[in-house]
Scaffold this motif. Sequence first.
Motif, PDB file in Angstrom:
ATOM      1  N   TYR A 118      -6.498  -1.567 -10.174  1.00 16.57           N
ATOM      2  CA  TYR A 118      -5.972  -2.043  -8.893  1.00 16.57           C
ATOM      3  C   TYR A 118      -4.805  -1.162  -8.479  1.00 16.57           C
ATOM      4  O   TYR A 118      -3.796  -1.078  -9.176  1.00 16.57           O
ATOM      5  CB  TYR A 118      -5.528  -3.503  -9.001  1.00 16.57           C
ATOM      6  N   TRP A 119      -4.941  -0.538  -7.317  1.00 19.09           N
ATOM      7  CA  TRP A 119      -3.925   0.369  -6.793  1.00 19.09           C
ATOM      8  C   TRP A 119      -3.026  -0.310  -5.775  1.00 19.09           C
ATOM      9  O   TRP A 119      -2.014   0.239  -5.367  1.00 19.09           O
ATOM     10  CB  TRP A 119      -4.590   1.592  -6.170  1.00 19.09           C
ATOM     11  N   ASN A 120      -3.408  -1.531  -5.319  1.00 20.43           N
ATOM     12  CA  ASN A 120      -2.559  -2.296  -4.411  1.00 20.43           C
ATOM     13  C   ASN A 120      -2.824  -3.782  -4.617  1.00 20.43           C
ATOM     14  O   ASN A 120      -3.872  -4.189  -5.111  1.00 20.43           O
ATOM     15  CB  ASN A 120      -2.758  -1.874  -2.954  1.00 20.43           C
ATOM     16  N   TYR A 160      -0.342   4.420  -4.118  1.00 17.56           N
ATOM     17  CA  TYR A 160      -1.458   3.502  -4.318  1.00 17.56           C
ATOM     18  C   TYR A 160      -2.522   3.733  -3.262  1.00 17.56           C
ATOM     19  O   TYR A 160      -2.281   3.570  -2.081  1.00 17.56           O
ATOM     20  CB  TYR A 160      -0.971   2.056  -4.279  1.00 17.56           C
ATOM     21  N   GLY A 161      -3.685   4.147  -3.694  1.00 16.39           N
ATOM     22  CA  GLY A 161      -4.786   4.340  -2.776  1.00 16.39           C
ATOM     23  C   GLY A 161      -4.865   5.722  -2.169  1.00 16.39           C
ATOM     24  O   GLY A 161      -5.741   6.005  -1.371  1.00 16.39           O
ATOM     25  N   LEU A 163      -7.888  -9.978  -3.306  1.00 16.45           N
ATOM     26  CA  LEU A 163      -9.236 -10.125  -2.763  1.00 16.45           C
ATOM     27  C   LEU A 163     -10.261 -10.226  -3.888  1.00 16.45           C
ATOM     28  O   LEU A 163     -11.187 -11.042  -3.836  1.00 16.45           O
ATOM     29  CB  LEU A 163      -9.575  -8.964  -1.834  1.00 16.45           C
ATOM     30  N   ASP A 164     -10.099  -9.429  -4.917  1.00 14.77           N
ATOM     31  CA  ASP A 164     -11.017  -9.478  -6.049  1.00 14.77           C
ATOM     32  C   ASP A 164     -10.941 -10.842  -6.748  1.00 14.77           C
ATOM     33  O   ASP A 164     -11.964 -11.389  -7.172  1.00 14.77           O
ATOM     34  CB  ASP A 164     -10.712  -8.350  -7.030  1.00 14.77           C
ATOM     35  N   PHE A 209       0.829  -1.208   0.000  1.00 12.17           N
ATOM     36  CA  PHE A 209       0.000   0.000   0.000  1.00 12.17           C
ATOM     37  C   PHE A 209       0.863   1.258   0.000  1.00 12.17           C
ATOM     38  O   PHE A 209       0.678   2.158   0.812  1.00 12.17           O
ATOM     39  CB  PHE A 209      -0.938   0.033   1.212  1.00 12.17           C
ATOM     40  N   ASP A 253      -6.001  -5.609  -2.849  1.00  8.68           N
ATOM     41  CA  ASP A 253      -7.287  -5.480  -3.543  1.00  8.68           C
ATOM     42  C   ASP A 253      -7.381  -6.420  -4.736  1.00  8.68           C
ATOM     43  O   ASP A 253      -8.434  -7.015  -4.989  1.00  8.68           O
ATOM     44  CB  ASP A 253      -7.510  -4.040  -4.003  1.00  8.68           C
TER      45      ASP A 253
END
Length: 97
Positions: free
Chosen positions: A45-47, A25-26, A53-54, A21, A50
């Motif tokens: 996706y920034w990290n 990112y984010g 998890l997706d 992170f 995520d």
Amino acid sequence: LDPYLAWRQSYYDISLDYALFGPQYGDQDNQANFSPEFIDGTVEYWNLFDAMLDAVRWALFREGYQDLDVLVGSVGWPSGYSILQPHIDGGTLIKAP
């Protein structure tokens, strides 16, 4: 889901900032200055967390578990603390609300 472990196994393909992170990112206030690390169709996706998890949620959806909530927790500390020290001290970890 362990972005740190994924980074350790593929550090040549995954940036440490993306896995942990990093600042670009984010950061909702500063996203205009950066681009996402990974884009899949219309999803950015920034990290790494995520993205991982997706992937789990889509796999569950395809198997018919679209209403299943995914809870993520962690105990302990990664074994390579010394190499993470500059990133942790820089405030890159996300605190739970």
